[in-house]
Design an enzyme around this catalytic site. Structure first.
Site, mmCIF file in Angstrom:
data_model
loop_
_atom_site.group_PDB
_atom_site.id
_atom_site.type_symbol
_atom_site.label_atom_id
_atom_site.label_comp_id
_atom_site.label_asym_id
_atom_site.label_seq_id
_atom_site.Cartn_x
_atom_site.Cartn_y
_atom_site.Cartn_z
ATOM 1 N N GLY A 7 6.597 -91.848 100.196
ATOM 2 C CA GLY A 7 5.271 -91.607 100.786
ATOM 3 C C GLY A 7 4.546 -90.513 100.011
ATOM 4 N N ARG A 59 0.416 -81.790 87.594
ATOM 5 C CA ARG A 59 -0.348 -80.958 86.650
ATOM 6 C C ARG A 59 0.517 -79.798 86.128
ATOM 7 N NH1 ARG A 59 -3.068 -76.190 87.886
ATOM 8 N NH2 ARG A 59 -4.844 -75.657 86.552
ATOM 9 N N ALA A 60 1.240 -79.165 87.068
ATOM 10 C CA ALA A 60 2.065 -78.019 86.673
ATOM 11 C C ALA A 60 3.184 -78.454 85.730
ATOM 12 C CB ALA A 60 2.639 -77.346 87.924
ATOM 13 N N ARG A 72 1.568 -79.343 82.199
ATOM 14 C CA ARG A 72 1.052 -78.196 81.432
ATOM 15 C C ARG A 72 2.172 -77.231 81.045
ATOM 16 N NH1 ARG A 72 -5.138 -77.604 83.400
ATOM 17 N NH2 ARG A 72 -5.737 -79.566 82.447
ATOM 18 N N ARG A 102 7.962 -97.279 97.176
ATOM 19 C CA ARG A 102 9.364 -97.215 97.613
ATOM 20 C C ARG A 102 10.022 -98.406 96.938
ATOM 21 N NH1 ARG A 102 6.845 -95.510 102.844
ATOM 22 N NH2 ARG A 102 7.453 -93.346 103.080
ATOM 23 N N ASP A 110 13.697 -87.401 100.544
ATOM 24 C CA ASP A 110 15.154 -87.538 100.418
ATOM 25 C C ASP A 110 15.589 -88.883 99.827
ATOM 26 O OD1 ASP A 110 14.410 -88.855 102.710
ATOM 27 O OD2 ASP A 110 16.095 -88.154 103.918
ATOM 28 N N THR A 130 6.878 -84.217 100.476
ATOM 29 C CA THR A 130 6.814 -85.046 101.686
ATOM 30 C C THR A 130 6.108 -84.273 102.789
ATOM 31 O OG1 THR A 130 8.103 -85.963 103.534
ATOM 32 C CG2 THR A 130 9.220 -84.347 102.176
ATOM 33 N N ILE A 131 5.288 -84.978 103.554
ATOM 34 C CA ILE A 131 4.602 -84.281 104.650
ATOM 35 C C ILE A 131 5.572 -83.957 105.785
ATOM 36 C CG2 ILE A 131 2.363 -85.326 104.123
ATOM 37 C CD1 ILE A 131 2.789 -87.059 106.718
ATOM 38 N N ASP A 132 6.762 -84.552 105.759
ATOM 39 C CA ASP A 132 7.679 -84.429 106.906
ATOM 40 C C ASP A 132 8.470 -83.121 106.948
ATOM 41 O OD1 ASP A 132 6.918 -86.858 107.856
ATOM 42 O OD2 ASP A 132 8.637 -87.958 107.074
ATOM 43 N N ASP A 190 11.386 -82.499 105.871
ATOM 44 C CA ASP A 190 12.738 -82.768 106.376
ATOM 45 C C ASP A 190 13.800 -82.660 105.284
ATOM 46 O OD1 ASP A 190 11.828 -84.954 104.994
ATOM 47 O OD2 ASP A 190 12.548 -86.437 106.435
ATOM 48 N N ARG A 221 -8.946 -82.080 122.100
ATOM 49 C CA ARG A 221 -8.987 -81.159 123.245
ATOM 50 C C ARG A 221 -10.417 -81.074 123.816
ATOM 51 N NH1 ARG A 221 -6.374 -77.103 125.876
ATOM 52 N NH2 ARG A 221 -4.538 -76.971 124.588
ATOM 53 N N MET A 269 2.697 -88.044 112.667
ATOM 54 C CA MET A 269 3.722 -88.678 111.822
ATOM 55 C C MET A 269 5.063 -87.957 111.920
ATOM 56 S SD MET A 269 2.112 -90.197 108.376
ATOM 57 C CE MET A 269 1.796 -91.959 108.361
ATOM 58 N N ARG A 321 8.850 -89.976 111.265
ATOM 59 C CA ARG A 321 9.763 -91.017 111.747
ATOM 60 C C ARG A 321 11.106 -90.409 112.126
ATOM 61 N NH1 ARG A 321 8.707 -95.782 108.117
ATOM 62 N NH2 ARG A 321 9.409 -94.310 106.529
ATOM 63 N N GLU A 358 1.032 -79.042 125.845
ATOM 64 C CA GLU A 358 1.921 -78.813 127.006
ATOM 65 C C GLU A 358 3.349 -79.244 126.690
ATOM 66 O OE1 GLU A 358 -1.290 -79.370 127.586
ATOM 67 O OE2 GLU A 358 -1.325 -77.489 128.701
ATOM 68 N N ARG A 380 -1.704 -88.076 105.768
ATOM 69 C CA ARG A 380 -1.136 -88.113 104.419
ATOM 70 C C ARG A 380 -2.173 -87.834 103.333
ATOM 71 N NH1 ARG A 380 3.303 -92.160 104.496
ATOM 72 N NH2 ARG A 380 2.341 -93.188 102.740
#
Ligand code: F6P
Length: 327
Positions: free
Chosen positions: A15, A25-26, A29, A76, A107, A130-132, A134, A159, A174, A176, A192, A260
Site C-alpha cells: 500500500g 528522493r533521499a 540524491r 502487491r 511487512d 506504511t500508514i499502519d 505496524d 463532530r 484504516m 486491517r 468515546e 492514504r
C-alpha cells in the site's frame, strides 16, 4: 568482506503511503552524492520481474518531496513469493549490474526482501513505508503521521455535524491488522470509544457506556473503529449499537483511502529523508538485510526478519486515557 555496492535499485511496494516520494528522493540524491548510480524499479517487485527499471538522476526526483502517492508506482506482487519470480527478478537486476536494493514498504514487502536476500547475493535494506505503523523497530513509519492527521481533520468535521444533530457517529479508519490510526486519531478527537484489532471488544461495556451517556444527555458520541476490529468494521459495529440503542440516531462514516493520499506532513517528509539517506549509507558500509527505523530519535537497524514478524504493542495506558477523558 562485503562487496562494494555501485548501483542501487529503489522500489516502493504494498500500500502506498505519503512520504514514499520523499524517501525515494533521499535515496537517489544520497546515492548520487556518494558516486553511485540509482535505478527506479517500477510497481514494486512486479517491475523487478518484468524488467520495468529506469535510471534515476537528481532531476528525476525534483519536485516530489511534497507529493503523495509514489512516482515509482506500487503493487502487491504474488509472483515474487514464488522461486521462479524471484529468479527472473534477480536476472534482470544482474543484467543491469544492480548490486543493492532499497525497499520502501510494509511487512509483506520486507518478507519478500528477506527471502530474496537469503537466496541471492544482493543486499537489501528496508524502509518502513506504511500508514499502519505496524512494524517493530521504528517509532514511526513513513505515512502514518499524514494519515492520522487526515483522519483527525475528517473526524473534527464529523463532530460538527454530529453535534448539530445530536448524533452518534461510528467512524471507520484504516488498519486491517493494526489499531494505531484508530488509537491516535480517536484520542486526538475526543472519541468515546476506540475499537482496535489488538483488543477484544467488550460489547456489554461498549453498549452500557453509551446507554449511560444517553441517560445523562451526552448527545454527541464518536466511536472510532479500525477496519480490522473484531466486529469487522464500522457497519457491523453500527448494527449492534442500533439493536441495543434503538433511540440513538446512528450514522456510519468510512474514511477509506483518503487516509492514504495527500501531501506528506513535515514529520513524514523528515523521517523519509533521514531514513532514505541512512539506507544508502547502510549499503555503502556493508550493513545488509536490515530495516532502517528511528527509535528515540536515533537511527536503528532491525534485521528484516524481525521487522517482518514483530508488531508494535498497544500501550494499555492509552486505552485508559480514552476512558477517562471521554467521560
Ligand atoms: O496497509 C495499509 C492499508 O491502507 C491498510 O490500512 C488497509 O487495510 C489496506 O492497506 C488496504 O489495502 P488496499 O488498498 O489494497 O485495499
Amino acid at each position: 568482506m562485503a562487496k562494494k555496492v555501485t548501483k542501487i535499485g529503489v522500489l516502493t511496494s504494498g500500500g502506498d503511503s505519503p512520504g514514499m516520494n520523499a524517501a525515494t528522493r533521499a535515496v537517489v540524491r544520497t546515492a548520487i552524492y556518494y558516486g553511485l548510480e540509482a535505478f527506479g524499479i517500477m510497481r514494486g517487485y512486479a517491475g523487478m520481474i518484468d524488467n520495468d527499471i529506469v535510471p534515476l538522476h537528481s532531476r528525476s526526483v525534483a519536485n516530489i518531496i511534497q507529493r503523495g502517492g509514489t512516482i515509482l508506482k506500487t503493487a502487491r506482487c504474488k509472483e515474487f513469493f514464488h522461486a521462479d519470480g524471484r529468479k527472473k527478478a534477480y536476472e534482470n537486476l544482474k543484467k543491469l549490474g544492480i548490486d543493492g536494493l532499497i525497499i520502501i514498504g510494509g511487512d509483506g514487502s520486507f518478507k519478500g526482501a528477506d527471502i530474496f536476500s537469503r537466496e541471492f547475493d544482493i543486499p537489501c535494506i528496508g524502509l518502513p513505508g506504511t500508514i499502519d505503523k505496524d512494524i517493530a523497530g521504528s517509532d514511526f513509519t513513513i505515512g502514518f503521521d499524514t494519515a492520522v492527521n487526515t483522519a483527525v481533520e475528517a473526524i473534527d468535521k464529523i463532530r460538527d455535524t454530529a453535534d448539530a444533530h445530536d448524533r452518534l457517529f461510528i467512524i471507520e479508519v484504516m488498519g486491517r491488522d493494526a489499531g494505531y490510526i484508530a488509537l491516535h486519531s480517536g484520542i486526538a478527537t475526543g472519541a468515546e470509544n476506540i475499537l482496535i484489532p489488538e483488543r477484544k471488544t467488550d460489547v456489554e461495556e461498549l453498549v452500557n457506556g453509551l446507554l449511560e451517556k444517553e441517560k445523562r444527555k451526552k448527545l454527541v458520541n464518536l466511536v472510532v473503529v479500525a477496519e480490522g476490529d473484531d466486529f469487522g468494521g464500522g457497519n457491523e459495529v453500527a448494527k449492534i449499537i442500533k439493536e441495543r440503542l434503538p433511540n440513538a440516531d446512528v450514522r456510519v462514516c468510512i474514511l477509506g483511502h483518503i487516509q492514504r493520499g495527500g501531501s506528506p506532513s513535515c514529520l513524514d517528509r523528515l523521517i523519509a529523508s533521514r531514513m532514505g539517506y541512512s539506507a544508502v549509507e547502510c549499503l555503502i558500509e556493508g550493513r545488509h538485510n536490515v530495516m532502517v527505523g528511528i527509535v528515540n530519535n536515533r537511527m536503528s537497524y532491525t534485521p528484516l526478519e524481525k521487522a517482518v514478524k514483530a508488531k508494535q504493542k498497544i500501550n494499555n495506558e492509552w486505552l485508559k486515557i480514552v476512558k477517562i477523558l471521554a467521560s
